[in-house]
Scaffold this motif. Sequence first.
Motif, PDB file in Angstrom:
ATOM      1  N   LYS A 189      12.516  59.730  23.327  1.00 52.87           N
ATOM      2  CA  LYS A 189      13.668  60.420  22.596  1.00 52.87           C
ATOM      3  C   LYS A 189      13.230  60.814  21.171  1.00 52.87           C
ATOM      4  O   LYS A 189      12.341  60.687  20.880  1.00 52.87           O
ATOM      5  N   SER A 190      13.798  62.124  20.837  1.00 50.37           N
ATOM      6  CA  SER A 190      13.408  62.838  20.029  1.00 50.37           C
ATOM      7  C   SER A 190      14.405  63.243  18.329  1.00 50.37           C
ATOM      8  O   SER A 190      15.611  62.795  18.693  1.00 50.37           O
ATOM      9  N   VAL A 191      13.551  62.479  17.099  1.00 51.98           N
ATOM     10  CA  VAL A 191      14.588  62.541  16.388  1.00 51.98           C
ATOM     11  C   VAL A 191      15.153  63.828  15.903  1.00 51.98           C
ATOM     12  O   VAL A 191      16.443  64.063  15.694  1.00 51.98           O
ATOM     13  N   ALA A 230      18.509  64.110  18.346  1.00 53.22           N
ATOM     14  CA  ALA A 230      18.831  63.333  17.851  1.00 53.22           C
ATOM     15  C   ALA A 230      19.748  64.084  16.744  1.00 53.22           C
ATOM     16  O   ALA A 230      21.039  63.303  16.831  1.00 53.22           O
ATOM     17  N   TYR A 231      19.044  63.920  15.270  1.00 49.14           N
ATOM     18  CA  TYR A 231      19.962  64.519  14.359  1.00 49.14           C
ATOM     19  C   TYR A 231      21.340  65.923  14.805  1.00 49.14           C
ATOM     20  O   TYR A 231      22.010  66.289  14.355  1.00 49.14           O
ATOM     21  N   ILE A 271      19.417  56.648  12.507  1.00 54.89           N
ATOM     22  CA  ILE A 271      19.519  57.643  13.285  1.00 54.89           C
ATOM     23  C   ILE A 271      17.881  57.569  13.955  1.00 54.89           C
ATOM     24  O   ILE A 271      17.772  57.430  15.165  1.00 54.89           O
ATOM     25  N   PRO A 272      16.858  57.366  12.929  1.00 55.41           N
ATOM     26  CA  PRO A 272      15.554  57.255  13.178  1.00 55.41           C
ATOM     27  C   PRO A 272      15.149  56.174  14.280  1.00 55.41           C
ATOM     28  O   PRO A 272      14.596  55.748  14.578  1.00 55.41           O
ATOM     29  N   GLU A 273      15.894  54.609  13.221  1.00 52.33           N
ATOM     30  CA  GLU A 273      16.330  53.240  13.915  1.00 52.33           C
ATOM     31  C   GLU A 273      16.322  53.827  15.282  1.00 52.33           C
ATOM     32  O   GLU A 273      16.127  52.835  15.942  1.00 52.33           O
TER      33      GLU A 273
END
Length: 415
Positions: free
Chosen positions: A57-59, A62-63, A107-109
């Motif tokens: 998955k891409s950060v 997700a953001y 979100i990164p976690e």
Amino acid sequence: MGTKQTVAPGSQKVAKQQVKNVSTSPTSASTSASTSNTDSKKNGRRHQEANALPPQKSVIVAYVLWLFGGIFGLHHLYLHRDRHAFIWWCTLGGYMGVGWLSEIFMIPEYVRDANEHPQFVQSFVAKLQAYQRPPYSAKRFLGQIMIGYLFGQLFASAIPQTIVAGIDFSWLHWLIPLFISLGIWTVGNIGRECGVLWPCLLGAFVTYPARYFIYDETYSLLLTALVSALAFDAVSKQWRRTPPRRRSPTERTLKFTGALCIYLGVWGCVIFFNGTIPDEDGGEVPIHEALHNFLASAWWTDLKQALLDTYNYAQHHGWYETWREVFESMDVDGERNAYKVLGVSATASQADITAAYRKLSKENHPDKVKDEALRPAAHQRFIEIQQAYSVLSKIKSNRRRKNKQSNSDEDAIVL
């Protein structure tokens, strides 16, 4: 000096029997060997699938999902955190966006967890070594109480307060602890923590009779949610030591949609059975009674008959012809209304339309009205005449242009 080996009689018989079976049935031996090889291959494939990394998955994605659809949990759906997404959907981002805003640095976690990143795995293993059970988290514990109370209060509001169809549904209040427990269990199973349902369910049902001693429903539901959350935290909570099973998109969609349908269905019961709308006298009419009266009204009867007539017409003339008739009756270009305002027929020429326009403009000019009270109405009538003439002139001009173009095309084809 040698050692004497002893063999138990029973084991010696078993060994002889095994040798006999192997020597007398070579086919079964080969079959069992091939079966064991097949099972080992299947187990090997399963082991490889379990050890394979999930799609990364891409950060950034997700953001972006968090920014534009975070209150509905789109970023959690992207990261396969379906329970978290469901809670966000039910509360519009964690009670009107409070939880949504608090996730900006988390979100990164979440992405590392979804990707099973070595950095996350290392920190998670350190937690497992440091704590046998998940430590107390005030944020998760408070979330369990809030969601449990929300689900319990929502179901309590959905129970009909009056007798419906001759049935008294007040006994359904004994299911309120179930909904409280479901809310607490759902929050408790988000992420890398999990637990079974029965401890919080038992705690909720044991505490719920306190409503007969605490007359305020708010406090009784809060107490039930608190005890249920404590039972889950003390007895049920444990680490999710293996990553969640990677379900197919179809399975995820069915489960998530089913949960949303149940949630929206409870909201529908709240509105239908216990919702009210104001009437002309300032009173309140229950929505289910208002809906019953609406379905018995003449307006709905006429509309239903019109829809039935339209369907029957379409069965005989086709849906295209029906749609054309409906489109023309809608008078989207205002042609029919313009003919009515000017008082001319649909076959009137441009000269007839201009004559009618000039006549009506002189008769309805606001300057000819002496009474100030009647002047606004005359002014409105004068504007309608102007607009009707403009609409018809434009339509006639477009039709003349199309006719000339079609005639010129026909002449060109003849040549």
